[in-house]
Design a protein around this motif. Structure first.
Motif, mmCIF file in Angstrom:
data_model
loop_
_atom_site.group_PDB
_atom_site.id
_atom_site.type_symbol
_atom_site.label_atom_id
_atom_site.label_comp_id
_atom_site.label_asym_id
_atom_site.label_seq_id
_atom_site.Cartn_x
_atom_site.Cartn_y
_atom_site.Cartn_z
ATOM 1 N N LEU A 79 27.929 103.707 51.893
ATOM 2 C CA LEU A 79 29.131 104.288 51.799
ATOM 3 C C LEU A 79 30.305 103.843 50.808
ATOM 4 C CD1 LEU A 79 29.562 104.324 55.609
ATOM 5 C CD2 LEU A 79 28.671 105.970 54.310
ATOM 6 N N ARG A 80 31.135 104.654 50.298
ATOM 7 C CA ARG A 80 32.291 104.237 49.361
ATOM 8 C C ARG A 80 33.407 104.939 49.602
ATOM 9 N NH1 ARG A 80 31.099 106.254 42.977
ATOM 10 N NH2 ARG A 80 31.974 107.976 43.979
ATOM 11 N N VAL A 81 34.375 104.248 49.519
ATOM 12 C CA VAL A 81 35.776 104.652 49.724
ATOM 13 C C VAL A 81 36.984 104.063 48.520
ATOM 14 C CG1 VAL A 81 36.502 102.690 51.172
ATOM 15 C CG2 VAL A 81 37.753 104.954 51.515
ATOM 16 N N ASP A 82 37.817 104.709 48.272
ATOM 17 C CA ASP A 82 38.925 104.359 47.242
ATOM 18 C C ASP A 82 39.620 103.200 47.812
ATOM 19 O OD1 ASP A 82 41.450 104.261 45.850
ATOM 20 O OD2 ASP A 82 40.370 105.880 44.731
ATOM 21 N N SER A 83 39.764 101.924 46.892
ATOM 22 C CA SER A 83 40.486 100.632 47.146
ATOM 23 C C SER A 83 41.933 100.982 47.398
ATOM 24 C CB SER A 83 39.922 99.606 46.551
ATOM 25 O OG SER A 83 40.535 99.768 45.250
ATOM 26 N N GLY A 84 42.649 102.078 46.764
ATOM 27 C CA GLY A 84 43.854 102.070 46.540
ATOM 28 C C GLY A 84 44.435 101.162 45.375
ATOM 29 N N ALA A 103 22.948 101.283 68.917
ATOM 30 C CA ALA A 103 24.125 100.570 69.318
ATOM 31 C C ALA A 103 24.933 100.040 67.846
ATOM 32 C CB ALA A 103 23.659 99.277 70.083
ATOM 33 N N LEU A 104 24.103 99.674 66.988
ATOM 34 C CA LEU A 104 24.681 99.054 65.819
ATOM 35 C C LEU A 104 25.664 100.211 65.078
ATOM 36 C CD1 LEU A 104 25.220 96.480 63.692
ATOM 37 C CD2 LEU A 104 23.256 97.569 62.487
ATOM 38 N N VAL A 105 25.214 101.366 64.900
ATOM 39 C CA VAL A 105 25.974 102.464 64.641
ATOM 40 C C VAL A 105 27.203 102.799 65.327
ATOM 41 C CG1 VAL A 105 25.796 104.800 63.833
ATOM 42 C CG2 VAL A 105 24.244 103.635 63.153
ATOM 43 N N GLU A 106 27.000 102.613 66.351
ATOM 44 C CA GLU A 106 28.138 103.018 67.310
ATOM 45 C C GLU A 106 29.316 101.843 67.060
ATOM 46 O OE1 GLU A 106 29.362 103.369 72.230
ATOM 47 O OE2 GLU A 106 27.540 103.010 71.473
ATOM 48 N N ARG A 107 28.832 100.491 66.867
ATOM 49 C CA ARG A 107 29.381 99.626 66.495
ATOM 50 C C ARG A 107 30.414 99.610 65.392
ATOM 51 N NH1 ARG A 107 26.876 93.917 66.368
ATOM 52 N NH2 ARG A 107 26.214 94.516 68.477
ATOM 53 N N TYR A 108 29.819 100.184 64.210
ATOM 54 C CA TYR A 108 30.263 100.620 62.977
ATOM 55 C C TYR A 108 31.581 101.324 63.086
ATOM 56 C CZ TYR A 108 26.381 98.660 60.473
ATOM 57 O OH TYR A 108 25.430 97.617 59.805
ATOM 58 N N ALA A 109 31.076 102.559 64.100
ATOM 59 C CA ALA A 109 32.041 103.632 64.107
ATOM 60 C C ALA A 109 33.423 102.923 64.891
ATOM 61 C CB ALA A 109 31.392 104.588 65.095
ATOM 62 N N VAL A 110 33.321 102.364 65.750
ATOM 63 C CA VAL A 110 34.433 101.735 66.442
ATOM 64 C C VAL A 110 35.019 100.707 65.539
ATOM 65 C CG1 VAL A 110 35.344 100.331 68.470
ATOM 66 C CG2 VAL A 110 33.399 102.022 68.720
ATOM 67 N N LEU A 111 34.450 99.998 64.664
ATOM 68 C CA LEU A 111 34.996 99.035 63.687
ATOM 69 C C LEU A 111 36.046 99.916 62.739
ATOM 70 C CD1 LEU A 111 32.166 96.489 63.374
ATOM 71 C CD2 LEU A 111 34.428 96.141 64.116
ATOM 72 N N ALA A 112 35.419 101.112 62.431
ATOM 73 C CA ALA A 112 35.971 101.907 61.215
ATOM 74 C C ALA A 112 37.155 102.520 61.934
ATOM 75 C CB ALA A 112 34.982 103.018 60.789
ATOM 76 N N LEU A 202 31.457 112.814 52.640
ATOM 77 C CA LEU A 202 30.821 112.806 53.976
ATOM 78 C C LEU A 202 30.744 114.007 54.762
ATOM 79 C CD1 LEU A 202 29.987 110.705 56.479
ATOM 80 C CD2 LEU A 202 32.219 110.864 57.406
ATOM 81 N N SER A 203 31.751 114.913 54.226
ATOM 82 C CA SER A 203 31.520 116.391 55.036
ATOM 83 C C SER A 203 30.440 117.018 54.272
ATOM 84 C CB SER A 203 32.961 117.107 54.738
ATOM 85 O OG SER A 203 33.084 117.082 53.430
ATOM 86 N N PRO A 211 32.478 118.590 62.145
ATOM 87 C CA PRO A 211 33.730 118.359 61.745
ATOM 88 C C PRO A 211 34.013 116.838 61.496
ATOM 89 C CG PRO A 211 33.846 118.596 64.129
ATOM 90 C CD PRO A 211 32.396 118.853 63.642
ATOM 91 N N VAL A 212 34.540 116.430 60.336
ATOM 92 C CA VAL A 212 34.911 115.090 59.841
ATOM 93 C C VAL A 212 36.309 114.749 60.065
ATOM 94 C CG1 VAL A 212 35.026 113.649 57.914
ATOM 95 C CG2 VAL A 212 32.925 115.227 58.045
ATOM 96 N N PRO A 213 36.746 113.863 60.716
ATOM 97 C CA PRO A 213 38.117 113.512 60.859
ATOM 98 C C PRO A 213 38.895 113.216 59.440
ATOM 99 C CG PRO A 213 36.859 112.115 62.397
ATOM 100 C CD PRO A 213 35.670 112.848 61.234
ATOM 101 N N GLU A 214 40.129 113.673 59.656
ATOM 102 C CA GLU A 214 40.925 113.743 58.243
ATOM 103 C C GLU A 214 40.918 112.218 57.699
ATOM 104 O OE1 GLU A 214 45.736 114.387 56.903
ATOM 105 O OE2 GLU A 214 44.853 115.273 59.056
ATOM 106 N N GLU A 215 41.034 111.218 58.594
ATOM 107 C CA GLU A 215 41.161 109.896 58.048
ATOM 108 C C GLU A 215 39.771 109.445 57.674
ATOM 109 O OE1 GLU A 215 41.485 110.732 61.141
ATOM 110 O OE2 GLU A 215 43.682 110.164 61.752
ATOM 111 N N ALA A 216 38.873 110.228 57.697
ATOM 112 C CA ALA A 216 37.296 109.981 57.072
ATOM 113 C C ALA A 216 37.091 110.924 55.840
ATOM 114 C CB ALA A 216 36.563 109.974 58.070
#
Length: 518
Positions: A79-84, A103-112, A202-203, A211-216
Motif C-alpha cells: 500500500l502507498r499513501v502521500d505523507s503530506g 483476523a490480521l486483515v481485520e486488525r489492519y482495518a481497525v488500526l487504519a 484502491l477504488s 464503495p471506498v470510504p472518502e478517507e481512503a
C-alpha cells in the motif's frame, strides 16, 4: 606571529590580521556546515529503525519520495499513501502474532480507522533517525575540516603537486577501479516480480462494485493480478474500516456534546479508563468524553492488552496519542498485561507507572498504586505468581498508612482490581480506591474504618467494551465506560460515569458526591 615586511604595522595591521583570521574562521565554519549537511543527508537516507507497528516488527527507512509505502508481505498487496511532506518512509512489516490471515486483515482495518497511534509511532521513529543523522553528520563533517587545518598550507601545496604527478594519477585510477569493482555495473539481475506491477488507486483495485470510504481515497495498491481470495480479504478490510470509522467517529462526535457536570475553578477532573483490551477505536471516544467533562489528566487502571506481548504496542501507542497534551498520565498494569513489557513501554511513552510508592497525583493530592499480581491468558484461568493477591494488598495498605502517618495522606489508590485496596480502606488510610477488572461498574461503595474515617471503593466498567480478552473490532461488544473523577481541596469529591452502549447511545450517570463525614 611577527608581521611580514610588506604588512602595515600598528593598529591598521592588527585590524587587517584580525579580519583575515575572521574570514578564514568563517570559511571553516561554512565548509563544516556544508559537509555536515551532506553527511547528515547521506546517513539519514541510508538509516533504518525497527519498531513494533500495527502488531508487527516493522523496519522503517526514510526517503525523499513524499510517500509512505507499506510492504505487507507475500499474501497482501503493498500500500502507498502521500505523507503530506517531502519526507517519506518505506515500511516493511515483519513477524506478528495472529490466529489467521483474516483476523490480521481485520486488525489492519481497525488500526487504519484509528491511525493516530501508528502515525505518532512512525513520525517519532523518523524524527529519531533525523536527530541521529544530524549528530553523526556534524561529527563526520568536522573530520575533513580539522584534517585540512592540521595539514597546513605548505603540506597542502606539496600534496597538490603530487596529485598532479604520474604517481597521483595512478593512485586516482586505482581508487576508481576499486569503486567500479564494488559497484559491479555489469551484473545483470533478474527482473523482479514487483517491477512488473503498477500503483493503482484502491477504488480501481477493488472495482466499481465496492464503495471506498472518502478517507481512503488517497490509498494506492501495488499489483495488477491477484487471487480472488486476496481481493476478498481487501474488500473485507475496507468494509471493516468503514464500519469502524463510522461507529467510533460518530460516538466521538456525540460525546463532545454530552451534558456533563462542569467543574468549578478550584476542581481538577481526571478521566478513568480501564480494560481497553486493544480496542483502540474507543480511545478517541474516551478523549472526547474527558474533554467534554473538563478533564486535564488520565488514570489507566490496566488491561490495555490481552497478553502483554510486544505485538500489542499499537494499543499503548493509541492510548498515549489519545491523551496527548494532558497534564498528568498515571497507570497500573492489569492481570492481562503479562510480564514487564506493558509497564516499561508506558514508562517510555511518558506515563507514570505506579509501583507501590506514593507519588504526586492530580489536584495537589498523593497517589498510590501497584500492578496486579495475577496473570491471565486468553482463557478463563488465572495464575497467581510471586506475591499473592492478599500479600500485595497488605503491602499496599502498609505504604498508604505509612504515608498517612507522615502527614501525606494518599487520596487515591489506583489499582486494577479494587479489591486490592480493601485493607487500606479498612484501616482508614485512603479516601478512594479505583479500579476495573470486572468489566462492569461496581460502587461507589462507602467503607467506614475502625477509627471512623470514611473511604470509597469504585470499579469502573470496561472502556474497550470488552466481553473477552481481545476487544478490537469494528464496534464495541458490550457497554463501554469512562468515569470522570473530580478532585478539590486535596481529595476526591465526586465521580460521574459515562457509558456508551453497543447501539451508539450514551448513558450519562448522575454526579455522585463523595461524603467523608462519619
Amino acid at each position: 606571529m611577527a608581521p611580514q615586511p610588506d604588512e602595515p604595522k600598528g593598529p591598521r595591521g592588527r585590524v587587517r590580521r584580525t579580519t583575515v583570521r575572521g574570514a578564514v574562521g568563517l570559511s571553516y565554519v561554512a565548509a563544516w556546515l556544508g559537509l555536515a549537511l551532506v553527511a547528515s543527508a547521506l546517513v539519514f537516507l541510508n538509516s533504518s529503525r525497527t519498531v513494533t507497528l500495527a502488531s508487527h516488527d516493522a523496519e522503517i527507512r526514510p526517503d525523499l519520495t513524499g510517500q509512505v509505502v507499506l510492504h505487507t508481505g507475500p499474501v497482501l498487496p503493498d500500500l502507498r499513501v502521500d505523507s503530506g511532506s517531502r519526507i517519506g518512509a518505506d515500511i516493511s512489516l515483519g513477524k506478528t502474532e495472529a490466529p489467521s490471515t483474516e483476523a490480521l486483515v481485520e486488525r489492519y482495518a481497525v488500526l487504519a480507522s484509528q491511525p493516530d497511534g501508528a502515525v505518532r509511532k512512525v513520525e517519532g521513529a523518523i524524527r529519531g533517525l533525523l536527530v541521529d543523522a544530524l549528530l553523526r553528520g556534524a561529527v563526520l563533517g568536522l573530520v575533513p575540516v580539522l584534517l585540512f587545518a592540521a595539514v597546513g598550507a605548505a603540506r597542502r601545496r606539496e600534496l597538490a603537486r603530487q596529485a598532479l604527478s604520474r604517481r597521483g594519477a595512478l593512485a586516482a585510477l586505482l581508487a576508481l577501479l576499486m569503486v567500479v569493482g564494488l559497484w559491479e555495473p555489469w551484473d545483470d539481475e533478474d527482473q523482479s516480480v514487483e517491477s512488473g506491477r503498477e500503483w493503482v488507486s484502491l477504488s480501481t483495485f477493488l472495482g466499481p462494485t465496492v464503495p471506498v470510504p472518502e478517507e481512503a481515497a488517497g490509498v494506492e495498491v501495488l499489483g495488477d493480478v491477484t487471487t480472488s481470495q486476496t481481493r476478498r480479504l481487501i474488500e473485507s478490510a475496507v468494509d471493516t474500516y468503514a464500519k469502524s470509522e463510522e461507529f467510533y467517529a460518530r460516538a466521538a462526535e456525540d460525546a463532545a456534546d454530552l451534558a456533563l457536570r462542569e467543574p468549578e475553578e478550584d476542581e481538577t477532573v481526571v478521566a478513568l479508563v480501564s480494560d481497553r483490551h486493544d480496542n483502540i477505536g474507543m480511545d478517541a471516544v474516551a478523549r472526547a468524553i474527558a474533554d467534554a467533562g473538563g478533564a486535564t489528566a488520565v488514570f489507566d487502571a490496566g488491561d490495555d492488552t490481552s497478553t502483554g506481548k510486544a505485538w500489542e504496542a499499537f494499543s499503548l501507542d493509541s492510548v498515549t496519542a489519545a491523551f496527548e497534551g494532558y497534564d498528568g498520565h498515571w497507570a497500573v498494569t492489569g492481570n492481562h498485561d503479562n510480564g514487564p513489557f506493558v509497564a516499561d513501554y508506558l514508562d517510555e511513552q511518558g506515563w507514570t507507572v505506579l509501583d507501590g510508592e506514593p507519588v504526586d497525583g492530580p489536584g495537589d493530592t498523593r497517589l498510590l498504586g501497584v500492578g496486579d499480581p495475577r496473570s491471565s491468558g486468553l482463557g478463563s484461568w488465572r495464575d497467581e505468581t510471586g506475591l499473592s493477591f492478599a500479600e500485595v494488598g497488605e503491602r499496599l495498605a502498609d505504604a498508604a498508612c505509612a504515608a498517612d502517618e507522615e502527614g501525606e495522606r494518599v487520596a487515591t489508590l489506583l489499582v486494577h482490581d479494587a479489591n486490592l485496596g480493601d485493607e487500606a480502606l479498612a484501616r482508614g488510610c485512603t479516601d478512594l480506591v479505583v479500579g476495573g477488572h470486572l468489566h462492569v461498574q461496581d460502587g461507589p461503595t462507602a467503607v467506614t474504618a475502625e477509627d471512623g474515617r470514611v473511604g470509597y471503593s469504585f470499579t469502573t466498567g470496561t472502556t474497550g467494551g470488552a466481553a473477552y480478552a481481545i476487544a478490537i473490532g469494528s464496534k464495541i461488544r458490550r457497554p463501554a465506560q469512562v468515569t470522570l473523577l473530580t478532585y478539590a481541596d486535596g481529595r476526591p469529591v465526586g465521580l460521574q460515569p459515562v457509558v456508551l452502549q453497543s447501539n451508539g447511545r450514551f448513558d450519562v450517570g448522575e454526579f455522585v458526591t463523595l461524603d467523608y463525614s462519619p
